[in-house]
Design a protein around this motif. Sequence first.
Motif, mmCIF file in Angstrom:
data_model
loop_
_atom_site.group_PDB
_atom_site.id
_atom_site.type_symbol
_atom_site.label_atom_id
_atom_site.label_comp_id
_atom_site.label_asym_id
_atom_site.label_seq_id
_atom_site.Cartn_x
_atom_site.Cartn_y
_atom_site.Cartn_z
ATOM 1 N N PHE A 11 0.850 -1.186 0.000
ATOM 2 C CA PHE A 11 0.000 0.000 0.000
ATOM 3 C C PHE A 11 0.889 1.240 0.000
ATOM 4 C CE2 PHE A 11 -2.563 3.240 2.322
ATOM 5 C CZ PHE A 11 -3.602 3.335 1.413
ATOM 6 N N LYS A 12 0.848 1.993 -1.092
ATOM 7 C CA LYS A 12 1.698 3.166 -1.246
ATOM 8 C C LYS A 12 0.911 4.424 -0.852
ATOM 9 C CE LYS A 12 2.359 1.801 -5.457
ATOM 10 N NZ LYS A 12 2.767 1.705 -6.876
ATOM 11 N N HIS A 13 1.260 4.940 0.301
ATOM 12 C CA HIS A 13 0.537 6.064 0.900
ATOM 13 C C HIS A 13 1.155 7.389 0.461
ATOM 14 C CE1 HIS A 13 -0.275 8.495 4.834
ATOM 15 N NE2 HIS A 13 -1.074 8.873 3.859
ATOM 16 N N GLY A 14 0.427 8.150 -0.335
ATOM 17 C CA GLY A 14 0.887 9.454 -0.778
ATOM 18 C C GLY A 14 0.439 10.552 0.165
ATOM 19 N N PHE A 15 1.383 11.394 0.609
ATOM 20 C CA PHE A 15 1.004 12.437 1.563
ATOM 21 C C PHE A 15 1.938 13.649 1.485
ATOM 22 C CE2 PHE A 15 3.818 9.525 3.876
ATOM 23 C CZ PHE A 15 4.732 10.382 4.492
ATOM 24 N N ASP A 16 1.406 14.782 1.941
ATOM 25 C CA ASP A 16 2.164 16.030 2.026
ATOM 26 C C ASP A 16 3.248 15.862 3.089
ATOM 27 O OD1 ASP A 16 3.083 18.631 2.409
ATOM 28 O OD2 ASP A 16 1.088 19.528 2.338
ATOM 29 N N GLN A 57 -0.949 3.264 8.325
ATOM 30 C CA GLN A 57 -0.210 2.106 8.831
ATOM 31 C C GLN A 57 -1.142 1.129 9.546
ATOM 32 O OE1 GLN A 57 2.734 4.321 11.092
ATOM 33 N NE2 GLN A 57 4.287 3.981 9.539
ATOM 34 N N ALA A 58 -2.144 1.664 10.257
ATOM 35 C CA ALA A 58 -3.106 0.816 10.958
ATOM 36 C C ALA A 58 -3.952 0.023 9.968
ATOM 37 C CB ALA A 58 -3.997 1.668 11.864
ATOM 38 N N VAL A 59 -4.320 0.642 8.855
ATOM 39 C CA VAL A 59 -5.071 -0.064 7.809
ATOM 40 C C VAL A 59 -4.226 -1.208 7.246
ATOM 41 C CG1 VAL A 59 -6.021 0.136 5.469
ATOM 42 C CG2 VAL A 59 -6.569 1.862 7.193
ATOM 43 N N CYS A 60 -2.953 -0.942 7.031
ATOM 44 C CA CYS A 60 -2.051 -1.983 6.528
ATOM 45 C C CYS A 60 -1.918 -3.121 7.540
ATOM 46 C CB CYS A 60 -0.680 -1.387 6.210
ATOM 47 S SG CYS A 60 -0.669 -0.328 4.742
ATOM 48 N N ASP A 61 -1.803 -2.788 8.813
ATOM 49 C CA ASP A 61 -1.725 -3.815 9.852
ATOM 50 C C ASP A 61 -3.007 -4.650 9.881
ATOM 51 O OD1 ASP A 61 0.772 -2.897 10.563
ATOM 52 O OD2 ASP A 61 0.054 -1.711 12.274
ATOM 53 N N TYR A 62 -4.129 -4.012 9.674
ATOM 54 C CA TYR A 62 -5.424 -4.690 9.706
ATOM 55 C C TYR A 62 -5.506 -5.769 8.625
ATOM 56 C CZ TYR A 62 -10.517 -5.281 9.516
ATOM 57 O OH TYR A 62 -11.784 -5.806 9.522
ATOM 58 N N ALA A 120 -11.904 -1.020 6.502
ATOM 59 C CA ALA A 120 -10.902 -1.001 7.571
ATOM 60 C C ALA A 120 -11.120 0.183 8.509
ATOM 61 C CB ALA A 120 -9.503 -0.956 6.978
ATOM 62 N N LEU A 121 -11.464 1.354 7.952
ATOM 63 C CA LEU A 121 -11.720 2.528 8.786
ATOM 64 C C LEU A 121 -12.867 2.267 9.760
ATOM 65 C CD1 LEU A 121 -11.371 5.460 6.210
ATOM 66 C CD2 LEU A 121 -9.690 4.702 7.901
ATOM 67 N N ASP A 122 -13.931 1.617 9.278
ATOM 68 C CA ASP A 122 -15.057 1.274 10.141
ATOM 69 C C ASP A 122 -14.616 0.334 11.262
ATOM 70 O OD1 ASP A 122 -16.896 2.818 8.784
ATOM 71 O OD2 ASP A 122 -17.557 1.178 7.477
ATOM 72 N N ALA A 123 -13.840 -0.681 10.891
ATOM 73 C CA ALA A 123 -13.390 -1.665 11.879
ATOM 74 C C ALA A 123 -12.458 -1.039 12.909
ATOM 75 C CB ALA A 123 -12.692 -2.821 11.164
ATOM 76 N N LEU A 124 -11.577 -0.160 12.458
ATOM 77 C CA LEU A 124 -10.617 0.481 13.361
ATOM 78 C C LEU A 124 -11.300 1.488 14.281
ATOM 79 C CD1 LEU A 124 -7.687 0.985 10.828
ATOM 80 C CD2 LEU A 124 -7.795 -0.680 12.694
ATOM 81 N N ALA A 125 -12.385 2.088 13.804
ATOM 82 C CA ALA A 125 -13.167 2.975 14.677
ATOM 83 C C ALA A 125 -13.885 2.151 15.747
ATOM 84 C CB ALA A 125 -14.171 3.768 13.847
ATOM 85 N N ASP A 180 -13.045 -0.861 16.970
ATOM 86 C CA ASP A 180 -12.196 -1.540 17.957
ATOM 87 C C ASP A 180 -11.352 -0.584 18.812
ATOM 88 O OD1 ASP A 180 -9.931 -0.764 16.504
ATOM 89 O OD2 ASP A 180 -9.524 -2.755 15.684
ATOM 90 N N GLY A 181 -11.534 0.724 18.596
ATOM 91 C CA GLY A 181 -10.858 1.711 19.432
ATOM 92 C C GLY A 181 -9.517 2.198 18.917
ATOM 93 N N THR A 182 -9.069 1.669 17.777
ATOM 94 C CA THR A 182 -7.768 2.071 17.233
ATOM 95 C C THR A 182 -7.760 3.544 16.838
ATOM 96 O OG1 THR A 182 -7.334 -0.168 16.406
ATOM 97 C CG2 THR A 182 -6.064 1.628 15.421
ATOM 98 N N VAL A 183 -8.834 4.008 16.216
ATOM 99 C CA VAL A 183 -8.908 5.413 15.800
ATOM 100 C C VAL A 183 -8.801 6.334 17.009
ATOM 101 C CG1 VAL A 183 -10.345 7.200 14.754
ATOM 102 C CG2 VAL A 183 -10.232 4.925 13.710
ATOM 103 N N ALA A 184 -9.545 6.033 18.051
ATOM 104 C CA ALA A 184 -9.509 6.859 19.268
ATOM 105 C C ALA A 184 -8.119 6.856 19.897
ATOM 106 C CB ALA A 184 -10.540 6.357 20.270
#
Length: 267
Positions: A37-42, A66-71, A239-244, A246-250
């Motif tokens: 997963f190639k993450h493009g960012f400023d 990185q959390a999405v990749c770990d998931y 993945a964003l839904d799942a991470l929210a 399970d508390g990862t986002v918080a």
Amino acid sequence: MKKILASILAITMAVVVLAGCGSSASTDAGDTETFVFKHGFDLDYRPYSYIDDDGNNAGFDVEMAQAVCDYYGWEYQAVPFNWDAKDAELNAGSCDCIWSGFTMNGREDDYLWSKPYSDNTQMIMVKKDSGIKTLKDLAGKKVGVQTATSAYDLLNDEEGQKELMDTFAKLEVYETYTIAINDLKADAVDALAIDVTRANEAIEKDSDFVLLDEALGSEQYGIGFRKDDTELCEKVNAALDALAKDGTVAKIAANYPEIEEYLTLGK
């Protein structure tokens, strides 16, 4: 004997070919074992994405990617760039998405978007002793902004804040907000048009800065993908839904209190 040798050779070649096929890396997001997963960012948009003083990739968006990749078990690859190069990087395939405090509003048809994950507002930041209290006070002043940002677009939009911009003595355009903030500190500009979350990070470090009460505009942040990358976008959304949930986002958000209240995942 020749027929036997030929048969053995053919079988050997087939095994080699099959082995080679089995060892090649997949670039399909459906293959969780091998996808990169190639993450493009400023590279300088605190606190969402940036390169820190030690040369490490940092920021809320970086940690979330990185959390999405770990998931999924994907390999994470950072692709930092100057913000005005984002479309060239995405279109060239150098990155899989633009995930870096990226405004969806006004760009709905330009990318395939993830669900929004953060609210944001464009504001004016000044020094406490500047004497600037309202947007009207910006008349005749030198105002800074980062290029290719929502604040820049808003100030140049006839339906946005161009009328306000026309009252400025000058609009100073910067490559990064770090440079712009340093110029504000040095009185090289009188004010900055800036996202509230980026401004809050600056104010946290330097209490000499304040925001005007009046906002320039509001928006939402999302992740921009190439329009045909539907599967990847859907997987990141899931993945964003799942991470929210399970508390990862918080947990990640707690590292960035200046933007925590603006995040919308799981709310």
